[in-house]
Design a protein around this motif. Structure first.
Motif, PDB file in Angstrom:
ATOM      1  N   GLU A  35       0.829  -1.215   0.000  1.00 15.47           N
ATOM      2  CA  GLU A  35       0.000   0.000   0.000  1.00 15.47           C
ATOM      3  C   GLU A  35       0.858   1.259   0.000  1.00 15.47           C
ATOM      4  O   GLU A  35       0.502   2.255  -0.624  1.00 15.47           O
ATOM      5  N   HIS A  42       0.992   7.015  -6.396  1.00 14.86           N
ATOM      6  CA  HIS A  42      -0.181   7.882  -6.532  1.00 14.86           C
ATOM      7  C   HIS A  42       0.217   9.355  -6.333  1.00 14.86           C
ATOM      8  O   HIS A  42      -0.197  10.220  -7.119  1.00 14.86           O
ATOM      9  N   ASN A 108      -7.478   6.509   5.556  1.00 16.25           N
ATOM     10  CA  ASN A 108      -7.922   5.959   4.285  1.00 16.25           C
ATOM     11  C   ASN A 108      -7.774   4.451   4.405  1.00 16.25           C
ATOM     12  O   ASN A 108      -6.664   3.922   4.336  1.00 16.25           O
ATOM     13  N   GLY A 109      -8.885   3.768   4.630  1.00 15.97           N
ATOM     14  CA  GLY A 109      -8.835   2.316   4.821  1.00 15.97           C
ATOM     15  C   GLY A 109      -8.063   1.971   6.078  1.00 15.97           C
ATOM     16  O   GLY A 109      -8.381   2.448   7.151  1.00 15.97           O
ATOM     17  N   ASN A 134      -6.762  11.083   0.587  1.00 12.28           N
ATOM     18  CA  ASN A 134      -8.175  10.675   0.657  1.00 12.28           C
ATOM     19  C   ASN A 134      -8.669  10.082  -0.656  1.00 12.28           C
ATOM     20  O   ASN A 134      -9.544   9.218  -0.653  1.00 12.28           O
ATOM     21  N   ALA A 135      -8.108  10.537  -1.793  1.00  7.46           N
ATOM     22  CA  ALA A 135      -8.540  10.045  -3.090  1.00  7.46           C
ATOM     23  C   ALA A 135      -7.881   8.720  -3.468  1.00  7.46           C
ATOM     24  O   ALA A 135      -8.317   8.053  -4.412  1.00  7.46           O
ATOM     25  N   PHE A 136      -6.865   8.315  -2.729  1.00  6.74           N
ATOM     26  CA  PHE A 136      -6.129   7.083  -3.036  1.00  6.74           C
ATOM     27  C   PHE A 136      -7.019   5.863  -2.838  1.00  6.74           C
ATOM     28  O   PHE A 136      -7.707   5.731  -1.843  1.00  6.74           O
ATOM     29  N   ASP A 137      -6.993   4.963  -3.812  1.00  6.42           N
ATOM     30  CA  ASP A 137      -7.728   3.697  -3.727  1.00  6.42           C
ATOM     31  C   ASP A 137      -6.770   2.661  -3.161  1.00  6.42           C
ATOM     32  O   ASP A 137      -5.910   2.146  -3.873  1.00  6.42           O
ATOM     33  N   GLY A 138      -6.906   2.369  -1.878  1.00  7.71           N
ATOM     34  CA  GLY A 138      -6.010   1.456  -1.175  1.00  7.71           C
ATOM     35  C   GLY A 138      -5.984   0.051  -1.717  1.00  7.71           C
ATOM     36  O   GLY A 138      -5.045  -0.695  -1.458  1.00  7.71           O
ATOM     37  N   SER A 139      -6.961  -0.332  -2.501  1.00  4.62           N
ATOM     38  CA  SER A 139      -6.976  -1.693  -3.037  1.00  4.62           C
ATOM     39  C   SER A 139      -5.906  -1.892  -4.107  1.00  4.62           C
ATOM     40  O   SER A 139      -5.589  -3.002  -4.469  1.00  4.62           O
ATOM     41  N   GLN A 140      -5.295  -0.782  -4.577  1.00  6.63           N
ATOM     42  CA  GLN A 140      -4.240  -0.878  -5.576  1.00  6.63           C
ATOM     43  C   GLN A 140      -3.029  -1.626  -5.034  1.00  6.63           C
ATOM     44  O   GLN A 140      -2.331  -2.305  -5.762  1.00  6.63           O
TER      45      GLN A 140
END
Length: 142
Positions: A35, A42, A108-109, A134-140
């Motif tokens: 992450e 990111h 965030n997550g 906040n905009a980061f998609d942690g599933s990446q």
């Protein structure tokens, strides 16, 4: 009888201090989780060039799994991201930071961001970092 109580208290204090010494100074630095690498990418893709590196922490792994500092070229002090085992422990970490007076923190997550003291002097940069976090998609990174 009093001697036994004193010895027991001393032994308990020794064990507790030993655990603290191990977690704070002896335990190896935890590697950066995926992450963190994805979060750094990111930031880089969105105009904030960062250099992340793992740092030693004194938390139990049930509270925090890893901690990374992100050095930004123009900023004097890096910001920090804690990676917790789950969202619940991340929320607890964020609450602890806010109780300590850290208002420039976010979740965030299972990650928690702490900007630190420089954020007062560089508010525009701080807001951009918070927005990107906040905009980061942690599933990446999973």
């Amino acid at each position: 009888m009093m001697r036994i109580v004193v010895i027991l208290i001393a032994l308990i204090a020794l064990v507790c201090s030993g655990e603290w010494v191990y977690r704070s100074f002896i335990r190896p630095i935890d590697p950066m989780p995926p992450e963190i690498v994805a979060l750094a990418d990111h930031f880089d893709r969105n105009g904030i060039q960062v250099s992340p590196y793992a740092i030693r922490h004194g938390f139990r792994h049930s509270e925090v799994e890893a901690v990374a500092a992100f050095k930004v070229a123009e900023l004097p002090i890096p910001f920090v991201v804690f990676v917790c085992p789950d969202k619940r422990s991340a929320a607890a970490q964020l609450d602890a930071l806010r109780r300590d007076g850290e208002t420039r923190a976010g979740q965030n997550g299972r990650m928690v961001l702490e900007l630190g003291l420089w954020a007062e002097d560089a508010q525009d940069r701080a807001l951009k970092i918070i927005e990107l976090f906040n905009a980061f998609d942690g599933s990446q990174g999973s």
